[in-house]
Design a protein around this motif. Sequence first.
Motif, mmCIF file in Angstrom:
data_model
loop_
_atom_site.group_PDB
_atom_site.id
_atom_site.type_symbol
_atom_site.label_atom_id
_atom_site.label_comp_id
_atom_site.label_asym_id
_atom_site.label_seq_id
_atom_site.Cartn_x
_atom_site.Cartn_y
_atom_site.Cartn_z
ATOM 1 N N ALA A 510 25.535 25.852 30.230
ATOM 2 C CA ALA A 510 24.601 26.983 30.212
ATOM 3 C C ALA A 510 24.067 27.211 31.620
ATOM 4 O O ALA A 510 23.920 28.365 32.070
ATOM 5 C CB ALA A 510 23.457 26.707 29.242
ATOM 6 N N GLY A 511 23.783 26.123 32.333
ATOM 7 C CA GLY A 511 23.354 26.244 33.722
ATOM 8 C C GLY A 511 24.416 26.849 34.615
ATOM 9 O O GLY A 511 24.106 27.631 35.522
ATOM 10 N N VAL A 512 25.683 26.480 34.367
ATOM 11 C CA VAL A 512 26.790 27.076 35.135
ATOM 12 C C VAL A 512 26.819 28.582 34.921
ATOM 13 O O VAL A 512 26.963 29.360 35.878
ATOM 14 C CB VAL A 512 28.137 26.442 34.724
ATOM 15 C CG1 VAL A 512 29.302 27.198 35.366
ATOM 16 C CG2 VAL A 512 28.189 24.975 35.125
ATOM 17 N N PHE A 513 26.689 29.015 33.680
ATOM 18 C CA PHE A 513 26.643 30.443 33.378
ATOM 19 C C PHE A 513 25.524 31.140 34.154
ATOM 20 O O PHE A 513 25.725 32.185 34.786
ATOM 21 C CB PHE A 513 26.425 30.655 31.877
ATOM 22 C CG PHE A 513 27.691 30.779 31.083
ATOM 23 C CD1 PHE A 513 28.716 31.602 31.506
ATOM 24 C CD2 PHE A 513 27.844 30.072 29.894
ATOM 25 C CE1 PHE A 513 29.884 31.723 30.760
ATOM 26 C CE2 PHE A 513 29.006 30.195 29.145
ATOM 27 C CZ PHE A 513 30.027 31.016 29.582
ATOM 28 N N ILE A 514 24.330 30.558 34.098
ATOM 29 C CA ILE A 514 23.176 31.197 34.734
ATOM 30 C C ILE A 514 23.340 31.226 36.250
ATOM 31 O O ILE A 514 23.057 32.235 36.900
ATOM 32 C CB ILE A 514 21.881 30.462 34.338
ATOM 33 C CG1 ILE A 514 21.646 30.601 32.817
ATOM 34 C CG2 ILE A 514 20.692 31.003 35.106
ATOM 35 C CD1 ILE A 514 20.531 29.737 32.277
ATOM 36 N N LEU A 515 23.814 30.132 36.828
ATOM 37 C CA LEU A 515 23.999 30.063 38.278
ATOM 38 C C LEU A 515 25.022 31.087 38.761
ATOM 39 O O LEU A 515 24.776 31.826 39.720
ATOM 40 C CB LEU A 515 24.443 28.652 38.670
ATOM 41 C CG LEU A 515 24.770 28.436 40.154
ATOM 42 C CD1 LEU A 515 23.525 28.555 41.002
ATOM 43 C CD2 LEU A 515 25.435 27.067 40.347
ATOM 44 N N VAL A 516 26.153 31.126 38.091
ATOM 45 C CA VAL A 516 27.211 32.059 38.488
ATOM 46 C C VAL A 516 26.767 33.499 38.269
ATOM 47 O O VAL A 516 27.037 34.385 39.084
ATOM 48 C CB VAL A 516 28.509 31.758 37.705
ATOM 49 C CG1 VAL A 516 29.542 32.834 37.938
ATOM 50 C CG2 VAL A 516 29.072 30.407 38.109
#
Length: 627
Positions: A510-516
């Motif tokens: 979920a963090g990867v999604f938000i960061l990207v």
Amino acid sequence: MAEPDLTVSTFSGAKMSNVSPVQNVQPTTHKATRIEDENDPTYTDAAIQHSPGAYEAAPGEPNVDEITNDNENEKDLYGGVKSKEKPYPLFPGDKPWSERSWWYEIIPFRGMYYDVLRRLPFFVTDWTTAFAPRNWWTVAQYVVRMYFINLMPAISYVLDMYHRTNGAYGINEVILASALAAIVFSNLLYSAAYVCWSDWFDQFGQLYPIRHRRGIYGLSQIDYLRVQAWSLIWAAGFHFIVSIFNLCDFTRFITDMTSQTFGFYVGIVYIQKGIELLILEYEPAPLDNATGWLSVTIAILFTVSVYLVSKVGQTSFLPFKLRYLVSSFAFTAGIIFWTGFSNFPEYSLRRVPLERLPITKSFFPTMDRSWFIDFWNIELRWVFVGAPLGFLIMLLFYFDHNVSSVMAQSRITTFVSGILGLPAPNGLVPQCPWSTDSLSVYKQVDKPKNDEEEKPLIGVKGKQYKRQHIINTRVVENRVGHLIVGLLTIGTMTRPLLVVLGTMPRALFAGVFILVGWSSIEGNGITTRTLAIFKDRRLSAHDDPLLKVKRTKLALYVGIQWIFFALTIAISQTIAAIGFPVLIVLLIPFRYWIVPLWFSPSELRILDAPTADADVVLASIGMRQKP
């Protein structure tokens, strides 16, 4: 070996004039800006994006008028506007856009033939460059960085696909699809380290057009995969048509207005996906509120920490090589650290039940099936249902990945993915800004002595220090690096590495999604120009080009982008979500015919520019190269 233009325009990411994490990097070639002669009586408001050429020389380069003469005016195919063109690098029979007839444009295999001719002289060095001792470190760190950048967003999307398809797609399917694109790309694409127009963000986004919902579609999981297979077979056929009849040449009409809108849309969708994954952490037992809040904490800490550490390269802290190393591996280090964080200590955090990445047997599909899909065992009506779905996938790939996807991946891997029951790979990573940055060799050097504005720094006891800046000296263009990435990705399906992946919390992705997603929004033209509307212009830099545009016109331009973005987001929340590429593509003719009626040529020069501006791309699509 010829060095590529280091200017980067992205479709699905933020518009970036500098993709390097280092501070004040100077690319070898700046992005050119469009110019037209407003005194020319043949000039019209619509000419700025229709004419085949007319680019302003980059700083330090000769002006267009210095290398062309008045007899080189050519008539544009659409606008009837004359402009000066640099002599075109012709092969026998090749023609610039302004001289092409409709018949010439659709001559079968013409574009692929000339693209192969352009790349053929570099084919051997594409493979041998990686083995030069001075390039070993560059290629090695590229492999590590791209392995994680290639794999982590793909796995993030497999969580969404796993949930929405009730387990039809899992970890092995997405790993194999990602590896397939990497291997095919490195072996068959005519340009190995292509300076891209498309970012990596939408690699697996929105590519499963029929979601498995038995109550709505009446499809079992295996029937869903069969319909998906037919969709991708149709998509592969449409890609063959696009490639054979040179339809990629029409990307010359795509401008920043369209690409920024698409990039903004993709960024918002990624953040939305990240939030959706976090909401799933609040589901009933064995999960509870503690699970949900810990998941939110991990996702936020991962996003903020990686974002801030990656910014170290844009500061003056630490020696140059060290800060570049830190910023380059911030994403990789963040993945490893926060995975470990979620697994310790024994008697505190580990007592909270966290959902982790679901894994399966090594080299086997997630479902109990063979890798090969018997796509012929389905009702005939579903075969034809797949046709419009395949066309929409082709539209998305045509816009998002464009020339390289059509020429290398989409015809081949889309078909193979369909019959293997894999999500359709887009293969954007080898062309993304981070890929080009990873293959770039930066140096911190003294600023030129002829720079009168840069006075020396005065230190202790009057000692003078020369001011320095960062330059990009070269790009290690090669095919070996991404081939290794593809092979390592396949190796991820081995049991030890699958077990390691199984320790990763779902919240991390979920963090990867938000960061990207945020990286696609932060520097996007929609964001920066929306803020510029409310900016106190008396505090602006004296050379800010937006000062020459009225606030009302700036608001109108950005408003058009906001409207198309809103329409695309709106349709994505309905059952017609698979049609969102149509709205994005419709913005291209809208920009071509309608927008010039509302803006003057000088305003369009400042607000918009063709997305395709690299020399290798311009040569391929028949547009005149920059001086």
